[in-house]
Design a protein around this motif. Sequence first.
Motif, PDB file in Angstrom:
ATOM      1  N   ARG A   1       3.659   5.918  -5.581  1.00 13.14           N
ATOM      2  CA  ARG A   1       3.454   6.056  -7.026  1.00 13.14           C
ATOM      3  C   ARG A   1       2.389   7.102  -7.306  1.00 13.14           C
ATOM      4  O   ARG A   1       2.571   7.975  -8.147  1.00 13.14           O
ATOM      5  CB  ARG A   1       3.069   4.721  -7.639  1.00 13.14           C
ATOM      6  CG  ARG A   1       2.847   4.817  -9.143  1.00 13.14           C
ATOM      7  CD  ARG A   1       2.507   3.505  -9.795  1.00 13.14           C
ATOM      8  NE  ARG A   1       1.236   3.011  -9.301  1.00 13.14           N
ATOM      9  CZ  ARG A   1       0.994   1.742  -8.998  1.00 13.14           C
ATOM     10  NH1 ARG A   1       1.926   0.826  -9.121  1.00 13.14           N
ATOM     11  NH2 ARG A   1      -0.178   1.374  -8.549  1.00 13.14           N
ATOM     12  N   LYS A   2       1.282   7.039  -6.582  1.00 13.73           N
ATOM     13  CA  LYS A   2       0.186   7.985  -6.785  1.00 13.73           C
ATOM     14  C   LYS A   2       0.611   9.424  -6.524  1.00 13.73           C
ATOM     15  O   LYS A   2       0.101  10.343  -7.152  1.00 13.73           O
ATOM     16  CB  LYS A   2      -0.999   7.631  -5.887  1.00 13.73           C
ATOM     17  CG  LYS A   2      -1.744   6.399  -6.320  1.00 13.73           C
ATOM     18  CD  LYS A   2      -2.903   6.108  -5.375  1.00 13.73           C
ATOM     19  CE  LYS A   2      -3.670   4.876  -5.783  1.00 13.73           C
ATOM     20  NZ  LYS A   2      -4.764   4.589  -4.835  1.00 13.73           N
ATOM     21  N   SER A   3       1.537   9.604  -5.591  1.00 15.78           N
ATOM     22  CA  SER A   3       1.985  10.959  -5.253  1.00 15.78           C
ATOM     23  C   SER A   3       3.175  11.414  -6.100  1.00 15.78           C
ATOM     24  O   SER A   3       3.743  12.478  -5.848  1.00 15.78           O
ATOM     25  CB  SER A   3       2.318  11.055  -3.767  1.00 15.78           C
ATOM     26  OG  SER A   3       3.427  10.250  -3.441  1.00 15.78           O
TER      27      SER A   3
ATOM     28  N   GLU B   1       0.833  -1.204   0.000  1.00 12.08           N
ATOM     29  CA  GLU B   1       0.000   0.000   0.000  1.00 12.08           C
ATOM     30  C   GLU B   1       0.865   1.251   0.000  1.00 12.08           C
ATOM     31  O   GLU B   1       0.550   2.230  -0.684  1.00 12.08           O
ATOM     32  CB  GLU B   1      -0.927  -0.010   1.209  1.00 12.08           C
ATOM     33  CG  GLU B   1      -2.024  -1.051   1.113  1.00 12.08           C
ATOM     34  CD  GLU B   1      -2.825  -1.191   2.387  1.00 12.08           C
ATOM     35  OE1 GLU B   1      -2.681  -0.347   3.304  1.00 12.08           O
ATOM     36  OE2 GLU B   1      -3.606  -2.156   2.476  1.00 12.08           O
TER      37      GLU B   1
ATOM     38  N   SER C   1       8.859   4.327  -5.227  1.00 12.32           N
ATOM     39  CA  SER C   1       7.847   3.281  -5.312  1.00 12.32           C
ATOM     40  C   SER C   1       8.414   2.043  -5.994  1.00 12.32           C
ATOM     41  O   SER C   1       8.238   0.916  -5.516  1.00 12.32           O
ATOM     42  CB  SER C   1       6.627   3.790  -6.081  1.00 12.32           C
ATOM     43  OG  SER C   1       5.714   2.757  -6.319  1.00 12.32           O
TER      44      SER C   1
ATOM     45  N   GLN D   1       2.209  -4.949  -9.844  1.00 10.91           N
ATOM     46  CA  GLN D   1       2.500  -3.578  -9.419  1.00 10.91           C
ATOM     47  C   GLN D   1       3.932  -3.171  -9.788  1.00 10.91           C
ATOM     48  O   GLN D   1       4.179  -2.028 -10.186  1.00 10.91           O
ATOM     49  CB  GLN D   1       2.274  -3.427  -7.906  1.00 10.91           C
ATOM     50  CG  GLN D   1       0.842  -3.573  -7.474  1.00 10.91           C
ATOM     51  CD  GLN D   1      -0.062  -2.474  -7.992  1.00 10.91           C
ATOM     52  OE1 GLN D   1       0.364  -1.360  -8.278  1.00 10.91           O
ATOM     53  NE2 GLN D   1      -1.344  -2.799  -8.127  1.00 10.91           N
TER      54      GLN D   1
ATOM     55  N   TRP E   1       4.053  -2.437 -13.481  1.00 13.45           N
ATOM     56  CA  TRP E   1       3.427  -1.129 -13.704  1.00 13.45           C
ATOM     57  C   TRP E   1       4.417  -0.019 -13.382  1.00 13.45           C
ATOM     58  O   TRP E   1       4.545   0.962 -14.119  1.00 13.45           O
ATOM     59  CB  TRP E   1       2.187  -1.040 -12.843  1.00 13.45           C
ATOM     60  CG  TRP E   1       1.326   0.169 -13.019  1.00 13.45           C
ATOM     61  CD1 TRP E   1       1.557   1.276 -13.801  1.00 13.45           C
ATOM     62  CD2 TRP E   1       0.068   0.407 -12.386  1.00 13.45           C
ATOM     63  NE1 TRP E   1       0.524   2.165 -13.682  1.00 13.45           N
ATOM     64  CE2 TRP E   1      -0.405   1.647 -12.815  1.00 13.45           C
ATOM     65  CE3 TRP E   1      -0.687  -0.331 -11.487  1.00 13.45           C
ATOM     66  CZ2 TRP E   1      -1.607   2.188 -12.381  1.00 13.45           C
ATOM     67  CZ3 TRP E   1      -1.892   0.206 -11.064  1.00 13.45           C
ATOM     68  CH2 TRP E   1      -2.338   1.451 -11.509  1.00 13.45           C
ATOM     69  N   SER E   2       5.144  -0.172 -12.281  1.00 16.50           N
ATOM     70  CA  SER E   2       6.089   0.870 -11.883  1.00 16.50           C
ATOM     71  C   SER E   2       7.215   1.021 -12.907  1.00 16.50           C
ATOM     72  O   SER E   2       7.633   2.139 -13.214  1.00 16.50           O
ATOM     73  CB  SER E   2       6.648   0.602 -10.487  1.00 16.50           C
ATOM     74  OG  SER E   2       7.574  -0.441 -10.474  1.00 16.50           O
TER      75      SER E   2
ATOM     76  N   ILE F   1       2.278   1.842  -3.458  1.00 16.85           N
ATOM     77  CA  ILE F   1       1.237   2.352  -4.358  1.00 16.85           C
ATOM     78  C   ILE F   1       0.964   3.828  -4.067  1.00 16.85           C
ATOM     79  O   ILE F   1       0.810   4.637  -4.996  1.00 16.85           O
ATOM     80  CB  ILE F   1      -0.037   1.492  -4.241  1.00 16.85           C
ATOM     81  CG1 ILE F   1       0.229   0.098  -4.818  1.00 16.85           C
ATOM     82  CG2 ILE F   1      -1.212   2.166  -4.955  1.00 16.85           C
ATOM     83  CD1 ILE F   1      -0.855  -0.917  -4.537  1.00 16.85           C
ATOM     84  N   GLU F   2       0.921   4.200  -2.798  1.00 21.80           N
ATOM     85  CA  GLU F   2       0.720   5.601  -2.435  1.00 21.80           C
ATOM     86  C   GLU F   2       1.872   6.473  -2.936  1.00 21.80           C
ATOM     87  O   GLU F   2       1.656   7.595  -3.401  1.00 21.80           O
ATOM     88  CB  GLU F   2       0.553   5.752  -0.921  1.00 21.80           C
ATOM     89  CG  GLU F   2      -0.787   5.297  -0.419  1.00 21.80           C
ATOM     90  CD  GLU F   2      -1.949   6.034  -1.071  1.00 21.80           C
ATOM     91  OE1 GLU F   2      -1.900   7.274  -1.206  1.00 21.80           O
ATOM     92  OE2 GLU F   2      -2.920   5.356  -1.462  1.00 21.80           O
TER      93      GLU F   2
END
Length: 63
Positions: A12-14, A6, A20, A40, A43-44, A9-10
């Motif tokens: 990456r989102k930020s 988690e 990440s 994941q 994706w990164s 992922i956070e």
Amino acid sequence: METKLEKAIELRKSGHLQESNEMLSHLVEEYPDHASIHYQCAWSYDLLGEERQAVFFMKGPLS
């Protein structure tokens, strides 16, 4: 493990793509059979423009 995933992922989102990616890469090493972590991580790498690395992780533990 879920908490670390988690957090990655956070990050990456930020917009902290590299941090990440590093966390996800370590998670893959710790949990090599966890398909969601491979996804994941792929994706990164894709977001970093490293599509060739991403393909390696999409093959993951199910190949």
